[in-house]
Design a protein around this motif. Structure first.
Motif, PDB file in Angstrom:
ATOM      1  N   GLY A 132       0.819  -1.209   0.000  1.00 42.99           N
ATOM      2  CA  GLY A 132       0.000   0.000   0.000  1.00 42.99           C
ATOM      3  C   GLY A 132       0.849   1.254   0.000  1.00 42.99           C
ATOM      4  N   HIS A 181       0.670  -5.742  -6.632  1.00 38.02           N
ATOM      5  CA  HIS A 181      -0.684  -5.212  -6.492  1.00 38.02           C
ATOM      6  C   HIS A 181      -0.667  -4.077  -5.464  1.00 38.02           C
ATOM      7  N   ILE A 213      -2.238  -0.934  -3.323  1.00 36.56           N
ATOM      8  CA  ILE A 213      -3.472  -0.430  -2.719  1.00 36.56           C
ATOM      9  C   ILE A 213      -3.280   1.055  -2.415  1.00 36.56           C
ATOM     10  N   ASP A 214      -4.204   1.865  -2.880  1.00 37.27           N
ATOM     11  CA  ASP A 214      -4.116   3.315  -2.706  1.00 37.27           C
ATOM     12  C   ASP A 214      -4.546   3.701  -1.296  1.00 37.27           C
ATOM     13  N   MET A 215      -3.603   4.123  -0.483  1.00 42.64           N
ATOM     14  CA  MET A 215      -3.888   4.580   0.881  1.00 42.64           C
ATOM     15  C   MET A 215      -3.573   6.070   1.017  1.00 42.64           C
ATOM     16  N   TYR A 231      -9.622  -0.775   6.700  1.00 45.47           N
ATOM     17  CA  TYR A 231      -9.786  -0.626   5.253  1.00 45.47           C
ATOM     18  C   TYR A 231      -8.624  -1.292   4.502  1.00 45.47           C
ATOM     19  N   LEU A 232      -7.402  -1.055   4.973  1.00 47.80           N
ATOM     20  CA  LEU A 232      -6.244  -1.670   4.326  1.00 47.80           C
ATOM     21  C   LEU A 232      -6.348  -3.197   4.392  1.00 47.80           C
ATOM     22  N   GLN A 285      -9.036  -5.020   4.539  1.00 48.08           N
ATOM     23  CA  GLN A 285     -10.085  -5.465   3.618  1.00 48.08           C
ATOM     24  C   GLN A 285      -9.592  -5.463   2.165  1.00 48.08           C
ATOM     25  N   GLN A 286      -8.829  -4.448   1.814  1.00 50.91           N
ATOM     26  CA  GLN A 286      -8.315  -4.362   0.444  1.00 50.91           C
ATOM     27  C   GLN A 286      -7.276  -5.449   0.173  1.00 50.91           C
ATOM     28  N   TYR A 291      -7.293  -8.357   1.616  1.00 51.40           N
ATOM     29  CA  TYR A 291      -8.082  -9.582   1.497  1.00 51.40           C
ATOM     30  C   TYR A 291      -8.680  -9.723   0.097  1.00 51.40           C
ATOM     31  N   LYS A 292      -9.192  -8.641  -0.435  1.00 54.47           N
ATOM     32  CA  LYS A 292      -9.779  -8.679  -1.775  1.00 54.47           C
ATOM     33  C   LYS A 292      -8.738  -9.058  -2.831  1.00 54.47           C
ATOM     34  N   GLN A 293      -7.540  -8.512  -2.687  1.00 53.48           N
ATOM     35  CA  GLN A 293      -6.473  -8.847  -3.620  1.00 53.48           C
ATOM     36  C   GLN A 293      -6.116 -10.331  -3.526  1.00 53.48           C
TER      37      GLN A 293
END
Length: 388
Positions: free
Chosen positions: A116, A144, A146-148, A167-168, A170-171, A173-175
């Motif tokens: 991130g 990958h 993640i925009d933080m 939030y980080l 969760q993102q 996890y999605k990745q």
């Protein structure tokens, strides 16, 4: 496997109060020691943790294991050397991927790396660090980002609030979910495909059933139709009355409608180089095999696997054959797995062979895996094939 220390950078800074760094720069790492041993390398300590986890836990799991991703969040402490961040982070990720590949015998050169950005309200935010992260993610499809950048911070203008940390997570996890689903999709696509494998006794499986082999287990696992053209004593380039036609000729016996073609060979060629006419003749006939397979199977996925390692491998005819296979297959853009150097099969070790090789008088068989050995190599071969 976790290793995290606050306020640390990748780039070494000898004036830093904590004096611990993630650098993978070869010249720096060569003189460094793990922080766990009183040194200043966080990276070497991280590698130690990985190795201990593999040796003590993962390698003992009945169903094996797969490392799915490398998670990372850092960058604030590199603001003073932000111009070097692109190179430093890229080198560090490459080092971990390479170490995992060498440690496990699997190809982790494309291990997903999830990371991130630093919040722009962070008191140590650097635009150059953020741009370096974006550049790496754009260049490497397995990175990958993640925009933080808009994340909320505590009053110290450094650490995430609970909401931002959640939030980080969760993102990330999605990745991970997308990465794992991607593997499942590729696996499902193999169902119903026709796999033909040609080779020597490695493929025929010598004195044990074909169903014990890694390639049979691979086809069965993925619901593929399996056709075995292994023949004891067969060579890639050497034909004889006793052992029959070489593979560069007899591949024509295989059906035309294969979706996947695997060639395993080279073991017997190493003993027959003089009879063949030398390594140059071997290369010529191997090239004929490559061209013939591409002509016969223009839409199929074609793979080659070399022989195992052996005693006194360096400088031997066995090494010459392995290197020739890698060279010639490379000329035709055919993926080849160097089982001799990357297979994790220690054929030159007596204790290893007693566990993973077929029974033989005085434990002299250095070629034929037993079922346990095939199950060990299945994980390596599967990882290699599924890349394509």
């Amino acid at each position: 496997m976790k290793w995290a220390v606050g306020g640390t950078s990748i780039a070494p800074d000898y004036n830093a109060s904590k004096g611990r760094f993630w650098s993978a720069a070869p010249e720096w790492l060569a003189q460094a020691k793990p922080t766990s041993d009183g040194g200043n390398s966080l990276l070497l300590s991280f590698i130690q943790e990985i190795d201990m986890c593999i040796d003590k836990t993962l390698s003992r799991l009945k169903d094996g294991y797969q490392i799915d991703a490398f998670l990372w969040h850092q960058g604030e402490s590199d603001y003073a050397k932000s111009k070097d961040y692109y190179r430093n982070l890229k080198t560090m990720v490459a080092y971990v991927r390479m170490h995992l590949t060498e440690k496990t015998g699997k190809d982790y050169s494309r291990l997903p790396f999830i990371f991130g950005t630093v919040a722009r309200s962070n008191k140590y935010f650097s635009r150059e660090v953020e741009n370096a992260m974006k550049q790496l993610a754009a260049e490497d499809p397995n990175m990958h980002l993640i925009d933080m950048s808009g994340a909320e911070l505590l009053n110290d203008r450094l650490h995430f609030t609970a909401h931002s940390a959640e939030y980080l997570g969760q993102q990330v996890y999605k990745q991970l979910e997308q990465i794992i689903k991607g593997v499942i999709v590729r696996t499902d696509e193999l169902k119903g495909k026709r796999l033909g494998i040609i080779g020597d006794s490695y493929v025929k499986n010598h004195k044990e059933p074909v169903k014990n082999t890694w390639h049979y287990k691979f086809a069965e696992k993925h619901g593929m139709e399996y056709l075995n053209y292994g023949k004891n004593g067969s060579s890639i380039a050497y034909s004889s009355p006793r052992w029959g036609e070489a593979m560069y000729v007899r591949y024509k016996e295989m059906p035309d409608d294969l979706d996947y073609v695997i060639v395993v060979g080279g073991h017997n060629d190493g003993f027959k180089l003089d009879s063949i006419g030398g390594i140059d003749v071997f290369k010529e006939r191997l090239a004929m095999l490559c061209e013939g397979l591409i002509e016969k199977y223009p839409t199929a996925k074609i793979f080659f696997f070399t022989r195992w390692n052996c005693k006194n491998f360096a400088g031997s005819d066995a090494e010459k054959v392995v290197d020739a296979m890698i060279e010639v297959c490379g000329n035709y853009s055919i993926p080849i797995f160097d089982s001799a150097r990357k297979g994790g099969i220690y054929a030159n070790n007596d204790h290893f062979r007693k566990i993973y090789f077929q029974n033989s008088k005085n434990n002299t068989d250095t070629a034929h895996l037993n079922e346990k050995g095939h199950e060990r190599f299945l994980k390596v071969a599967e990882s290699f094939i599924l890349q394509y």
